[in-house]
Design an enzyme around this catalytic site. Structure first.
Site, PDB file in Angstrom:
ATOM      1  N   HIS A   3      -0.172  -3.983   5.048  1.00 61.17           N
ATOM      2  CA  HIS A   3      -0.297  -2.504   5.081  1.00 61.17           C
ATOM      3  C   HIS A   3       1.297  -2.420   4.915  1.00 61.17           C
ATOM      4  O   HIS A   3       2.074  -1.431   5.553  1.00 61.17           O
ATOM      5  CB  HIS A   3      -0.628  -2.144   6.652  1.00 61.17           C
ATOM      6  N   HIS A  16      -4.827  -9.943   3.888  1.00 62.60           N
ATOM      7  CA  HIS A  16      -5.389  -9.404   2.866  1.00 62.60           C
ATOM      8  C   HIS A  16      -5.035  -8.738   1.441  1.00 62.60           C
ATOM      9  O   HIS A  16      -4.775  -7.720   1.279  1.00 62.60           O
ATOM     10  CB  HIS A  16      -6.642  -8.115   3.437  1.00 62.60           C
ATOM     11  N   ARG A  47       6.846  -3.747 -13.994  1.00 60.69           N
ATOM     12  CA  ARG A  47       8.407  -3.564 -13.679  1.00 60.69           C
ATOM     13  C   ARG A  47       8.587  -3.599 -12.178  1.00 60.69           C
ATOM     14  O   ARG A  47       9.774  -3.962 -11.651  1.00 60.69           O
ATOM     15  CB  ARG A  47       9.048  -2.403 -14.041  1.00 60.69           C
ATOM     16  N   GLU A  63      -2.604  -6.616  14.386  1.00 59.92           N
ATOM     17  CA  GLU A  63      -2.492  -6.134  13.265  1.00 59.92           C
ATOM     18  C   GLU A  63      -1.952  -4.560  13.473  1.00 59.92           C
ATOM     19  O   GLU A  63      -2.681  -3.696  13.324  1.00 59.92           O
ATOM     20  CB  GLU A  63      -3.826  -6.036  12.281  1.00 59.92           C
ATOM     21  N   ASP A  90     -12.037 -10.092   8.001  1.00 61.87           N
ATOM     22  CA  ASP A  90     -11.708  -8.767   8.636  1.00 61.87           C
ATOM     23  C   ASP A  90     -12.907  -7.880   8.863  1.00 61.87           C
ATOM     24  O   ASP A  90     -13.157  -6.432   8.973  1.00 61.87           O
ATOM     25  CB  ASP A  90     -11.023  -7.788   7.248  1.00 61.87           C
ATOM     26  N   ASP A 110     -15.759  -9.993  -0.530  1.00 62.72           N
ATOM     27  CA  ASP A 110     -16.925  -9.209  -0.246  1.00 62.72           C
ATOM     28  C   ASP A 110     -17.429  -8.384  -1.518  1.00 62.72           C
ATOM     29  O   ASP A 110     -18.492  -7.884  -1.580  1.00 62.72           O
ATOM     30  CB  ASP A 110     -16.927  -8.271   0.897  1.00 62.72           C
ATOM     31  N   GLY A 111     -16.498  -8.489  -2.661  1.00 63.15           N
ATOM     32  CA  GLY A 111     -17.028  -7.667  -3.845  1.00 63.15           C
ATOM     33  C   GLY A 111     -16.604  -6.187  -3.661  1.00 63.15           C
ATOM     34  O   GLY A 111     -16.975  -5.486  -4.601  1.00 63.15           O
ATOM     35  N   ALA A 162     -13.007   0.577   5.923  1.00 61.43           N
ATOM     36  CA  ALA A 162     -12.627   0.359   7.273  1.00 61.43           C
ATOM     37  C   ALA A 162     -13.026  -0.971   7.921  1.00 61.43           C
ATOM     38  O   ALA A 162     -14.043  -1.202   8.592  1.00 61.43           O
ATOM     39  CB  ALA A 162     -13.121   1.320   8.256  1.00 61.43           C
ATOM     40  N   GLY A 163     -12.284  -2.198   7.501  1.00 59.42           N
ATOM     41  CA  GLY A 163     -12.713  -3.546   7.625  1.00 59.42           C
ATOM     42  C   GLY A 163     -13.864  -3.629   6.657  1.00 59.42           C
ATOM     43  O   GLY A 163     -14.236  -3.049   5.821  1.00 59.42           O
TER      44      GLY A 163
END
Length: 387
Positions: A195, A216, A227, A131, A275, A248-249, A309-310
């Site tokens: 990303h 993700h 637009r 990644e 992740d 994961d909410g 972070a993950g």
């Protein structure tokens, strides 16, 4: 000599449908068939699973770490073994150790470690997901911007000469142009867009060049505007783009997940990824990523500035969230956790199903969706108590 075993199953989900009172016949590490209990060969060894549900093992295509090990800082055979063991406890029978943006030297070490792990037969190690580092600084998330860069020929050659059968790389559509994406896919690398701050048209051009989907969905990408549909709009609109999502909410609101599932054009699918970081299967409260401290609190992993972070998510937790909070049916959720990632990676003949010719990778779940047993290649996995 192969070992023939019959699992007598009260309730089976085979990846397509539910079946009651059947026997799964396993020959070594491969499923020979699903038959009526009365049709078993004479003298075959039997294991009775009289309660709960037997389902295909979970497949996680984005796993940064687990068991206290993070691939970026533990790019070794032992590090990968720790990651795979940690996630197997939660029903994951195949995964891609995932390297976050780092130096060429660390990337090479991670590739070597994954190749060694596969050669050593580490249960669950399927390939590698790289990644970055060819991302957008504007959508860097927790990736170190000092390592983000365009793809040069050395980077390309590193990706296409890993010696690993299953390689995913996440790139930004504005950083890696369609010509490079086409070269990567022609060489057998699976390309995902992530990303990325690219506009809709640029993302669609990446998919048309061979990118298989997005990493993700919703996170670290240009959003769906009325637009400017962005990467999110392109991923939902493209019939060929697959979408990983982190349920994961914290990363994605449940309503956004539900809306994405309704909006996604067939035959593309949305599949679950965790992740996950090194905290899975541990009591760790913090760890380091590229020299920066990541805090663990309340099920959330963050940098000092609050950037996610993950995740601190495991696959059975994701399954529970999808069924209990998002309201998706159990069978479709199980497909999102096994069959769909297998289809995305092109391995659904042998993974994501309980069917003749598939690997004997499955998970035994209780009615409350607790993991009662995990089998990888026909072998039941055993885990030390968490401490």
């Amino acid at each position: 000599m192969s070992k023939l075993t019959a699992y007598l199953v009260a309730d089976l989900f085979d990846g397509a449908t539910r079946r009651r009172d059947v026997a799964v016949l396993v020959d070594g590490d491969t499923i020979r068939g699903v038959v009526e209990p009365g049709g078993l060969p004479e003298g075959v060894a039997t294991i009775e699973l009289a309660t709960g549900l037997l389902a295909p093992g979970f497949i996680d295509l984005q796993v940064n770490g687990g068991g206290g090990a993070l691939l970026n800082s533990a790019a070794t055979l032992d590090g990968i073994r720790a990651i795979c063991t940690a996630h197997a406890r939660y029903g994951t029978t195949a995964l891609l150790p995932t390297l976050i943006t780092d130096t060429p030297e660390v990337t090479t070490a991670a590739i070597t470690a994954v190749r060694d792990a596969i050669a050593a037969g580490v249960p669950g190690c399927l390939g590698i997901h790289i990644e970055g580092p060819h991302l957008s600084v504007a959508r860097k998330g927790a990736h170190n911007p000092g390592y983000i860069r365009p793809m040069d020929e050395a980077d390309f050659q590193r990706l296409v000469s890993t010696g690993i059968d299953h390689v995913i790389t996440t790139v930004a559509a504005e950083t890696v142009p369609p010509e490079q994406i086409a070269r990567l896919t022609a060489a057998g690398v699976t390309v995902a867009i992530g990303h990325s701050d690219a506009p809709y048209e640029m993302a669609m051009a990446a998919f048309n060049a061979g990118a298989r989907g997005v990493t993700h969905l919703f996170n670290a990408m240009s959003q769906l505007g009325h637009r400017s549909p962005g990467v999110v709009g392109a991923a939902l609109d493209s019939p060929d783009a697959w979408c990983g999502i982190i349920p994961d909410g914290l990363h994605v609101h449940p309503a956004a997940i539900a809306n994405a599932l309704r909006a996604k054009r067939a035959p593309g699918r949305i599949y679950i990824v965790t992740d996950a970081m090194s905290t899975i299967g541990t009591t760790m409260t913090e760890f380091e990523l590229n020299g920066r401290v990541i805090q663990r609190a309340g099920g959330k992993l963050t940098l000092d500035d609050g950037t996610l972070a993950g995740s601190d998510l495991d696959m059975i937790g994701a399954v529970r969230f999808m069924t209990g909070t998002v309201g998706i049916g159990l069978e479709e959720t199980l497909r999102m956790a096994s069959l769909y990632p297998a289809q995305f990676l092109g391995i659904d003949r042998t993974h994501g199903r309980i069917a003749p010719g598939a690997r004997a990778d499955f998970v035994h779940l209780s009615d409350a969706l607790d993991v009662e047993g995990v089998y990888i290649g026909g072998e039941r996995q055993h885990f030390a108590p968490l401490g």
